[in-house]
Design a protein around this motif. Sequence first.
Motif, PDB file in Angstrom:
ATOM      1  N   LEU A   1     -23.350 -91.276  25.172  1.00  0.00           N
ATOM      2  CA  LEU A   1     -22.550 -92.353  24.870  1.00  0.00           C
ATOM      3  C   LEU A   1     -22.681 -93.511  25.553  1.00  0.00           C
ATOM      4  N   PRO A   2     -22.920 -93.664  26.847  1.00  0.00           N
ATOM      5  CA  PRO A   2     -23.123 -94.921  27.631  1.00  0.00           C
ATOM      6  C   PRO A   2     -24.510 -95.416  27.109  1.00  0.00           C
ATOM      7  N   LEU A   3     -25.431 -94.638  26.887  1.00  0.00           N
ATOM      8  CA  LEU A   3     -26.664 -94.946  26.584  1.00  0.00           C
ATOM      9  C   LEU A   3     -26.614 -95.555  24.996  1.00  0.00           C
ATOM     10  N   TYR A   4     -25.961 -95.153  24.037  1.00  0.00           N
ATOM     11  CA  TYR A   4     -25.618 -95.550  22.812  1.00  0.00           C
ATOM     12  C   TYR A   4     -24.789 -97.083  22.790  1.00  0.00           C
ATOM     13  N   ILE A   5     -24.099 -97.087  23.817  1.00  0.00           N
ATOM     14  CA  ILE A   5     -23.422 -98.202  24.066  1.00  0.00           C
ATOM     15  C   ILE A   5     -24.209 -99.478  24.451  1.00  0.00           C
ATOM     16  N   GLN A   6     -25.062 -99.070  25.149  1.00  0.00           N
ATOM     17  CA  GLN A   6     -26.111 -99.952  25.712  1.00  0.00           C
ATOM     18  C   GLN A   6     -27.000-100.391  24.338  1.00  0.00           C
ATOM     19  N   GLN A   7     -27.391 -99.611  23.598  1.00  0.00           N
ATOM     20  CA  GLN A   7     -28.153 -99.732  22.492  1.00  0.00           C
ATOM     21  C   GLN A   7     -27.550-100.720  21.695  1.00  0.00           C
ATOM     22  N   LEU A   8     -26.156-100.769  21.474  1.00  0.00           N
ATOM     23  CA  LEU A   8     -25.194-101.628  20.718  1.00  0.00           C
ATOM     24  C   LEU A   8     -25.091-102.966  21.359  1.00  0.00           C
ATOM     25  N   GLY A   9     -25.773-103.354  22.397  1.00  0.00           N
ATOM     26  CA  GLY A   9     -25.749-104.531  23.064  1.00  0.00           C
ATOM     27  C   GLY A   9     -24.845-104.940  24.307  1.00  0.00           C
ATOM     28  N   ILE A  10     -24.300-103.947  24.710  1.00  0.00           N
ATOM     29  CA  ILE A  10     -23.694-103.860  26.081  1.00  0.00           C
ATOM     30  C   ILE A  10     -24.713-103.508  27.130  1.00  0.00           C
ATOM     31  N   THR A  11     -24.953-104.435  28.351  1.00  0.00           N
ATOM     32  CA  THR A  11     -25.930-104.178  28.983  1.00  0.00           C
ATOM     33  C   THR A  11     -25.278-104.191  30.777  1.00  0.00           C
ATOM     34  N   ASP A  12     -24.333-104.930  30.684  1.00  0.00           N
ATOM     35  CA  ASP A  12     -23.826-105.025  32.051  1.00  0.00           C
ATOM     36  C   ASP A  12     -23.291-103.695  32.679  1.00  0.00           C
ATOM     37  N   PRO A  13     -23.746-102.909  33.570  1.00  0.00           N
ATOM     38  CA  PRO A  13     -23.241-101.660  33.949  1.00  0.00           C
ATOM     39  C   PRO A  13     -21.764-101.551  34.084  1.00  0.00           C
ATOM     40  N   GLY A  14     -21.052-102.543  34.457  1.00  0.00           N
ATOM     41  CA  GLY A  14     -19.571-102.292  34.824  1.00  0.00           C
ATOM     42  C   GLY A  14     -19.041-102.366  33.230  1.00  0.00           C
ATOM     43  N   LYS A  15     -19.555-103.271  32.251  1.00  0.00           N
ATOM     44  CA  LYS A  15     -19.005-103.233  30.994  1.00  0.00           C
ATOM     45  C   LYS A  15     -19.547-101.728  30.122  1.00  0.00           C
ATOM     46  N   VAL A  16     -20.533-101.395  30.404  1.00  0.00           N
ATOM     47  CA  VAL A  16     -20.829-100.061  29.827  1.00  0.00           C
ATOM     48  C   VAL A  16     -20.012 -99.031  30.230  1.00  0.00           C
ATOM     49  N   ALA A  17     -19.744 -98.874  31.757  1.00  0.00           N
ATOM     50  CA  ALA A  17     -18.624 -98.047  32.110  1.00  0.00           C
ATOM     51  C   ALA A  17     -17.395 -98.189  31.399  1.00  0.00           C
ATOM     52  N   PHE A  18     -16.820 -99.378  31.433  1.00  0.00           N
ATOM     53  CA  PHE A  18     -15.674 -99.595  30.661  1.00  0.00           C
ATOM     54  C   PHE A  18     -15.501 -99.178  29.406  1.00  0.00           C
ATOM     55  N   TRP A  19     -16.682 -99.659  28.646  1.00  0.00           N
ATOM     56  CA  TRP A  19     -16.532 -99.391  27.102  1.00  0.00           C
ATOM     57  C   TRP A  19     -16.728 -97.751  26.916  1.00  0.00           C
ATOM     58  N   SER A  20     -17.411 -97.226  27.651  1.00  0.00           N
ATOM     59  CA  SER A  20     -17.658 -95.637  27.507  1.00  0.00           C
ATOM     60  C   SER A  20     -16.153 -95.121  27.536  1.00  0.00           C
ATOM     61  N   GLY A  21     -15.497 -95.367  28.643  1.00  0.00           N
ATOM     62  CA  GLY A  21     -14.063 -94.809  28.873  1.00  0.00           C
ATOM     63  C   GLY A  21     -13.277 -95.153  27.550  1.00  0.00           C
ATOM     64  N   ILE A  22     -13.202 -96.219  27.182  1.00  0.00           N
ATOM     65  CA  ILE A  22     -12.450 -96.833  25.988  1.00  0.00           C
ATOM     66  C   ILE A  22     -12.718 -96.004  24.830  1.00  0.00           C
ATOM     67  N   VAL A  23     -14.157 -96.214  24.403  1.00  0.00           N
ATOM     68  CA  VAL A  23     -14.546 -95.631  23.358  1.00  0.00           C
ATOM     69  C   VAL A  23     -14.076 -93.943  23.254  1.00  0.00           C
ATOM     70  N   PHE A  24     -14.298 -93.351  24.327  1.00  0.00           N
ATOM     71  CA  PHE A  24     -14.052 -91.955  24.358  1.00  0.00           C
ATOM     72  C   PHE A  24     -12.614 -91.618  24.337  1.00  0.00           C
ATOM     73  N   ALA A  25     -11.716 -92.370  24.949  1.00  0.00           N
ATOM     74  CA  ALA A  25     -10.500 -92.168  25.018  1.00  0.00           C
ATOM     75  C   ALA A  25      -9.686 -92.630  23.531  1.00  0.00           C
ATOM     76  N   GLY A  26     -10.409 -93.470  22.869  1.00  0.00           N
ATOM     77  CA  GLY A  26      -9.692 -94.022  21.600  1.00  0.00           C
ATOM     78  C   GLY A  26      -9.367 -92.671  20.677  1.00  0.00           C
ATOM     79  N   ASN A  27     -10.052 -91.817  20.637  1.00  0.00           N
ATOM     80  CA  ASN A  27     -10.113 -90.535  19.760  1.00  0.00           C
ATOM     81  C   ASN A  27      -8.526 -89.862  20.000  1.00  0.00           C
ATOM     82  N   PHE A  28      -8.291 -89.856  21.419  1.00  0.00           N
ATOM     83  CA  PHE A  28      -7.342 -89.119  21.817  1.00  0.00           C
ATOM     84  C   PHE A  28      -5.907 -89.912  21.825  1.00  0.00           C
ATOM     85  N   VAL A  29      -6.081 -91.263  21.656  1.00  0.00           N
ATOM     86  CA  VAL A  29      -4.914 -92.054  21.474  1.00  0.00           C
ATOM     87  C   VAL A  29      -4.425 -91.936  20.061  1.00  0.00           C
ATOM     88  N   THR A  30      -4.944 -92.190  19.007  1.00  0.00           N
ATOM     89  CA  THR A  30      -4.637 -92.077  17.844  1.00  0.00           C
ATOM     90  C   THR A  30      -4.071 -90.620  17.441  1.00  0.00           C
TER      91      THR A  30
END
Length: 403
Positions: A29-58
């Motif tokens: 997942l973090p590598l796929y997010i990097q492939q989608l244009g997010i390169t900053d390590p902090g932002k990659v970690a942030f988006w990895s958590g948000i993307v993974f949790a989004g499924n559980f929220v809804t």
Amino acid sequence: MNNWKLNLIVLWFGNFLVMAGMTMIIPFLPLYIQQLGITDPGKVAFWSGIVFAGNFVTSFIFQPIWGKLADRHGRKVMLLRSGFGMALVMVLMGFAGNVWHLFLLRMLNGTISGFVPAAVALMSTTTPREKIGFSMGTLQSGGTAGSILGPFIGGLLAEWVGFRPIFYITGTLLFFASMLAMIVVKEKFDASKAAKLPNVSVVAGLKELGKIPQLTSLFTVTFLIQFSMLSSMPLIPLFVQHLHGEGQMLAFFAGLVGSITGFSNMIASPLLGRLGDRIGQEKVLGLSLIGAAVMFIPQALVQNVWQLFAARFMLGMFMGGLLPSVNALIRKYTPDGMESRSYSFNSSFLALGNMIGPVVGGALSGLITIRGIFLIATVMLIANAVWVRKTLIRRSPVAGQGS
């Protein structure tokens, strides 16, 4: 073969594929997010958590809505709605153009999900009462197997075919699993009888089920089980690193320790389910809670990876008696015609535990370390066992419910 046995086989594979598909993205997942244009390590970690949790929220929000519709229109219909819907969304994830697309598709996936609770509700209404524990345990083992093997399969496929094709493969497998369920799974559902039942809202349904103290207890037990188990889960790789050091095979040992609990859970679930059919699911649930609580203590004291491996293997054996017993007991205490709604509410509490547990565990780890979190889990599970004894074991079954 009896219909319920054939249903169980097909839905076991369905649960396996759904849970494998949900967890297959974890390794890359973090590598796929990097492939989608997010390169900053902090932002990659942030988006990895948000993307993974989004499924559980809804999923937490929408499960009761699908449960209400299942009680009125049939569990199989909701099963197929979820299966085919998730197959389509999974394929679309492979076409994501940026991280926002992926995030919104994960949230959509959680919105239309519900295959597992629909499968549980369908099996609970088609399985003979004397086999309900075995049925719930076996069904649980399918989902557990998918959760274990999903990251492993995802990691292998990422090396062989790349990231995007994995979503296409997973979507295709979900489609065929749904087709198999549509053709093979049988459900005796009286639509005319269901239509005559009061059309109560989701909130009113929760209030009605909340009047049954055993169900309130079971929903809370589900939340506390997931909260206790998941609070330390994201920290396990770091703990393995602390025990093993930076030497070779660190990733291997981290994966081994992380998956062994699921393997022993998969083995124990049908066995403890069958035991519950003989001695009562309440007793199996209470004993499993105590056993799981005790198994967290050695994890707080281990000095090497192999000690942690052994302790987590035994933890998984006791975990095998938790959610299957809860599912069997929900069927026992739920009024006829509200089974799907009851299981959907329980699924929402499970999703809530999945969301909050890792967040609280991560926040506390800086103060008390993972060893302290293990001990907190022990206290919570023992308190849970006491509550189960008070609200379930000492109470006589409600006559006329869950027939």
